[in-house]
Scaffold this active site. Structure first.
Site, PDB file in Angstrom:
ATOM      1  N   ARG A 173      80.422  30.986  41.872  1.00  0.00           N
ATOM      2  CA  ARG A 173      81.793  31.476  41.850  1.00  0.00           C
ATOM      3  C   ARG A 173      82.387  31.291  40.451  1.00  0.00           C
ATOM      4  O   ARG A 173      81.898  30.504  39.650  1.00  0.00           O
ATOM      5  CB  ARG A 173      82.638  30.766  42.906  1.00  0.00           C
TER       6      ARG A 173
ATOM      7  N   LYS B 173      92.881  29.829  47.215  1.00  0.00           N
ATOM      8  CA  LYS B 173      94.018  30.491  47.871  1.00  0.00           C
ATOM      9  C   LYS B 173      94.983  29.475  48.467  1.00  0.00           C
ATOM     10  O   LYS B 173      96.193  29.668  48.443  1.00  0.00           O
ATOM     11  CB  LYS B 173      93.501  31.431  48.970  1.00  0.00           C
TER      12      LYS B 173
ATOM     13  N   GLU C  88      89.223  37.492  53.277  1.00  0.00           N
ATOM     14  CA  GLU C  88      90.028  37.123  54.435  1.00  0.00           C
ATOM     15  C   GLU C  88      91.485  37.393  54.062  1.00  0.00           C
ATOM     16  O   GLU C  88      91.941  36.952  53.002  1.00  0.00           O
ATOM     17  CB  GLU C  88      89.839  35.638  54.785  1.00  0.00           C
TER      18      GLU C  88
HETATM   19  P1  ATP Z   1      89.476  30.567  48.567  1.00  0.00           P
HETATM   20  O1  ATP Z   1      88.421  29.509  48.486  1.00  0.00           O
HETATM   21  O2  ATP Z   1      90.313  30.728  47.335  1.00  0.00           O
HETATM   22  O3  ATP Z   1      90.296  30.526  49.812  1.00  0.00           O
HETATM   23  P2  ATP Z   1      87.680  32.394  49.751  1.00  0.00           P
HETATM   24  O4  ATP Z   1      86.323  32.381  49.221  1.00  0.00           O
HETATM   25  O5  ATP Z   1      87.906  31.729  51.035  1.00  0.00           O
HETATM   26  O6  ATP Z   1      88.662  31.916  48.615  1.00  0.00           O
HETATM   27  P3  ATP Z   1      87.681  35.072  50.682  1.00  0.00           P
HETATM   28  O7  ATP Z   1      88.829  35.956  50.977  1.00  0.00           O
HETATM   29  O8  ATP Z   1      86.827  34.640  51.789  1.00  0.00           O
HETATM   30  O9  ATP Z   1      88.275  33.838  49.896  1.00  0.00           O
HETATM   31  O10 ATP Z   1      86.805  35.700  49.528  1.00  0.00           O
HETATM   32  C1  ATP Z   1      86.307  37.004  49.573  1.00  0.00           C
HETATM   33  C2  ATP Z   1      85.099  37.084  48.699  1.00  0.00           C
HETATM   34  O11 ATP Z   1      85.422  36.696  47.370  1.00  0.00           O
HETATM   35  C3  ATP Z   1      84.015  36.168  49.181  1.00  0.00           C
HETATM   36  O12 ATP Z   1      82.788  36.855  49.144  1.00  0.00           O
HETATM   37  C4  ATP Z   1      84.040  35.039  48.209  1.00  0.00           C
HETATM   38  O13 ATP Z   1      82.775  34.469  48.052  1.00  0.00           O
HETATM   39  C5  ATP Z   1      84.515  35.719  46.920  1.00  0.00           C
HETATM   40  N1  ATP Z   1      85.187  34.765  46.054  1.00  0.00           N
HETATM   41  C6  ATP Z   1      86.216  33.956  46.348  1.00  0.00           C
HETATM   42  N2  ATP Z   1      86.526  33.166  45.318  1.00  0.00           N
HETATM   43  C7  ATP Z   1      85.662  33.484  44.318  1.00  0.00           C
HETATM   44  C8  ATP Z   1      85.469  33.013  42.983  1.00  0.00           C
HETATM   45  N3  ATP Z   1      86.220  32.042  42.459  1.00  0.00           N
HETATM   46  N4  ATP Z   1      84.474  33.574  42.253  1.00  0.00           N
HETATM   47  C9  ATP Z   1      83.727  34.553  42.772  1.00  0.00           C
HETATM   48  N5  ATP Z   1      83.851  35.039  44.013  1.00  0.00           N
HETATM   49  C10 ATP Z   1      84.808  34.517  44.790  1.00  0.00           C
END
Ligand code: ATP
Ligand code: MG
Length: 556
Positions: free
Chosen positions: A263, A273, A37
Site C-alpha cells: 500500500r 479512512k 467500501e
Molecule cells: P482504510 O484502511 O483507509 O480504511 P481500506 O483499505 O479499508 O482503507 P477500501 O475502501 O477497502 O479502504 O479500499 C479500496 C481499495 O483501495 C482496496 O483494494 C485497498 O486495498 C486499496 N487501498 C486502500 N488504501 C490504500 C493505500 N494506502 N495504498 C494502496 N491501495 C490502497
C-alpha cells in the site's frame, strides 16, 4: 528536490499478467476491479490502487469494474458512494458497465452459504463473540472446536434460516465455515462468514438482517464478475488461502487470482479512512474536501490536477514490500504538471500602495501580457497600468541587506510586464510604518531594457483601483511530523497549526475575476493557486494555494 525518474517501471503485476496472457490463461482476458467500501472518501492511497487497476486493464485491452464493497451498512452511505464515483471519474477513469455492489450478490452469497452448509462445510455457531475469540487460539496456540461445530446439516440449515428470518437477535449466532481450528493461519480457523445485523442497508433496504463478511463476499463477488486478477494490498496476503478455499468449495464461474502489492504510505500524511473521518467529525478540518486533506476531493479543491496524481502513482511504482514515500514526490509531480499548464497571473498578497508621480491621474494604458512564458496557446491577459498601483510589502525594504534585488529607496526595479520604476520617496504613518511609495517610471522601458544601466529585480504588481480584492488561503502540509501516526503516536498531536493561513486583503489582477476552479494559476513569485468555488460566494473571491513554487520542507 531533484527530478525523479518518471518512466513507468515494468512492475511485477504487469509481468504476471503478461505471462498469463502468453500462457493463454483466462482465454486472453484481463479483468480487474476497484473495490472501495463506501465508508469514507477516497484518499491518495486509493489513487494508487485506482491507477493500478484501471491502467492495467487499459494496457491489456481489458476491463476494470467499480464495485462497492458494501457489507457494513451502518458505516456506509450514499454520500460516500456518490463521492467515490465522482473522484474515480475525475482521476480520468471510467469503469466497465454499471457500478456494481457486493450487495447485488446478496442472494447469490446466501445461496452459496446454504450450499456450504449442505456440504457440511459451514455451521451456525452460537458461542458468544468473546467465547469465539477465546476458542480461536493465538499465533502460538491452536484454537479449539466450538461445541456447535458438529451440528447436523439439517440443524444448521434450520438455524441459518432462523438467522435470516430475524428470529435470532444480533450477536446470538454466526455462520462459520468449517476449515481447521488448528491451522497456523488464524484466518483459516473457521472464519465467520455471516453475522446478524438488524440494520437498514442503503441498497437492499430492510430485505436482510444477516450480512456476509468481507473475506467471504469479496472472493465470490470477484468470481461472479469473472475478474481475472484481483489486486489488493499486502495485509490480505494471509487471507489469500481463505479466498482460494471458499472458491474451491463452490461452483463459481471462475477462480480469480489474488495478487497483493504494498500500500502507499506517505510521510507527513495520514491515509486511514478511520483517522480521516475523525478529523472531519471532530472538526479539525472543514470537511472531507478540506484542501488540507489527502483525500481526492480535498486535493481537487486544493488545485491538484488528475494528471499530477496519475504521474505520481506511476513514479512510485508497485512493489511487494512496504515502504514510505516522500510526500515531496507528490509535490514534485504537482509542480511539474502545473508549471506546464498553469496560466500566470499576478496577485499581491500584502498590498503596499505605489503612486507613479509622473503618470497622469486617470490615464490607463492597457498592457497585454502572455499567460504562459512557453505555451502561447494559453493566450494573453490584459492589465491596465495606472497612476496608483500595489506591490507586495515584502518587495520593498528601506534598509535592505546587500543581496536584496527588489525595490529600495532611490533605486530601480522592473514591474513585471510593465515599466521600470524608481522609488523617490517613502511615506510613513505616525508609527513609522511604510504606507506608500512615491515612484517615477521610465517611459522608455516598456518591453526593453533601460539605456546605460542594468535593472536586475523584477517584482509583481496590480493596478490599485482595477484589481479585485481576494481572500487567499495559504495551505501547507496538514501534519508537521514525518510519521504522525507511527508507533503509539497520536496523530492529532501533530496537526500543523500553520497548515492554513488566511490572507484577507490580497489584490489580484482583473482577469482573475473570471477564473474558474478547473485549473490552478501560477501567481507569479508566490505559488500555484486555484479558485475555491465552494466559498467564492456573494461577490467574495477565494483562492486556495495549491503549492508553493519551491519545496520549503526539504532538508538542508
Ligand atoms: P482504510 O484502511 O483507509 O480504511 P481500506 O483499505 O479499508 O482503507 P477500501 O475502501 O477497502 O479502504 O479500499 C479500496 C481499495 O483501495 C482496496 O483494494 C485497498 O486495498 C486499496 N487501498 C486502500 N488504501 C490504500 C493505500 N494506502 N495504498 C494502496 N491501495 C490502497
Ligand atoms: Mg478495505
Amino acid at each position: 528536490m531533484s527530478k525523479p525518474d518518471v518512466t513507468p517501471p515494468s512492475h511485477f503485476i504487469r509481468q504476471i499478467i503478461r505471462k498469463d496472457l502468453d500462457a493463454g490463461k483466462n482465454s486472453g482476458r484481463v479483468a480487474t476491479r476497484f473495490p472501495p467500501e463506501p465508508n469514507g472518501y477516497l484518499h491518495v492511497g486509493h489513487a494508487k490502487s485506482i491507477c493500478l487497476n484501471f491502467t492495467l486493464a487499459q494496457e491489456f485491452g481489458g476491463t476494470c469494474n467499480l464495485r462497492f464493497d458494501d457489507t457494513n451498512p451502518e458505516k456506509e452511505s450514499q454520500e460516500y458512494i456518490d463521492a467515490i464515483q465522482r473522484d474515480v471519474k475525475w482521476l480520468g477513469f471510467d469503469w466497465n458497465g454499471a457500478v456494481r455492489y457486493a450487495s447485488d450478490y446478496f442472494d447469490a452469497l446466501y445461496n452459496y452459504a446454504v450450499d456450504l452448509i449442505k456440504q457440511d462445510k459451514a455451521y451456525v455457531d452460537e458461542l458468544t463473540a468473546d467465547q469465539i475469540r477465546e476458542y480461536r487460539g493465538t499465533l502460538k496456540e491452536p484454537g479449539k472446536d466450538s461445541p456447535f461445530r458438529c451440528r447436523s446439516v439439517e440443524e444448521n440449515l434450520a438455524r441459518f434460516e432462523d438467522m435470516r428470518s430475524g428470529k435470532l437477535e444480533e450477536g446470538k449466532a454466526v455462520l462459520r465455515v468449517k476449515i481447521d481450528m488448528a491451522s497456523p493461519n488464524i484466518n483459516m480457523r473457521d472464519p465467520v462468514i455471516y453475522r446478524i445485523k438488524k440494520a437498514h442497508h442503503h441498497q437492499t433496504g430492510d430485505k436482510w438482517c444477516i450480512y456476509p463478511m468481507y473475506d467471504y463476499t469479496h472472493c465470490i463477488s470477484d468470481a461472479l464478475e469473472e475478474i481475472t486478477h484481483s489486486i489488493c494490498t499486502l495485509e490480505f496476503e494471509d487471507h489469500r488461502p481463505l479466498y482460494d478455499w471458499v472458491l474451491d468449495q463452490l461452483d463459481v464461474p471462475c477462480h480469480p487470482q489474488q495478487i497483493e502489492f504494498a500500500r502507499l504510505n506517505l510521510n507527513y500524511t495520514v491515509t486511514s479512512k478511520r483517522k480521516l473521518k475523525l478529523l472531519v467529525d471532530e472538526k479539525y478540518v472543514t470537511g472531507w474536501d478540506d484542501p488540507r486533506m489527502p483525500t481526492i476531493a480535498g486535493m481537487r479543491r486544493r488545485g491538484f490536477t488528475p494528471e499530477s496524481i496519475r504521474t505520481f502513482c506511476e513514479m512510485i511504482g508497485v512493489t511487494k514490500s512496504d515502504g514510505v514515500v516522500d510526500v515531496g514526490m507528490l509535490e514534485f509531480a504537482l509542480r511539474d504538471d502545473l508549471d506546464k499548464r498553469a496560466p500566470r497571473a499576478m496577485c499581491v498578497l500584502n498590498p503596499l500602495k505605489v503612486t507613479i508621480t509622473n503618470w497622469e491621474a486617470g490615464k490607463q494604458q492597457m498592457l497585454t501580457i502572455p499567460s504562459h512564458p512557453k505555451d502561447e496557446s494559453l493566450g494573453v491577459r490584459e492589465i491596465p497600468f495606472t497612476r496608483e498601483l500595489y506591490i507586495d510589502q515584502t518587495d520593498f525594504m528601506e534598509n535592505p541587506p546587500k543581496d536584496f534585488k527588489r525595490l529600495v529607496p532611490g533605486e530601480e526595479v522592473r514591474l513585471r510586464g510593465a515599466y521600470v520604476i524608481r522609488c523617490d520617496e517613502v511615506i510613513k504613518d505616525a508609527n513609522g510604518n511604510v504606507i506608500e511609495l512615491k515612484c517615477s517610471h521610465d517611459e522608455n522601458t516598456l518591453g526593453k531594457n533601460p539605456e546605460g544601466r542594468k535593472v536586475k529585480g523584477v517584482i509583481h504588481w496590480v493596478p490599485a483601483q482595477e484589481s479585485v480584492p481576494v481572500q487567499v488561503r495559504l495551505y501547507d502540509r496538514l501534519f508537521n511530523n514525518e510519521s504522525p501516526d507511527s508507533g503509539d503516536k497520536n496523530f492529532l498531536d501533530f496537526i500543523n497549526p500553520n497548515a492554513l493561513v488566511v490572507v484577507d486583503n490580497a489584490r489580484a489582477e482583473p482577469s482573475l475575476a473570471k477564473a474558474t476552479s478547473t485549473i490552478a494559476f501560477q501567481f507569479e513569485r508566490e505559488g500555484y493557486f486555484v479558485k475555491d468555488d465552494a466559498d467564492s460566494t456573494g461577490g467574495k473571491l477565494v483562492f486556495n494555494r495549491t503549492i508553493t513554487l519551491r519545496d520549503t520542507w526539504g532538508k538542508g
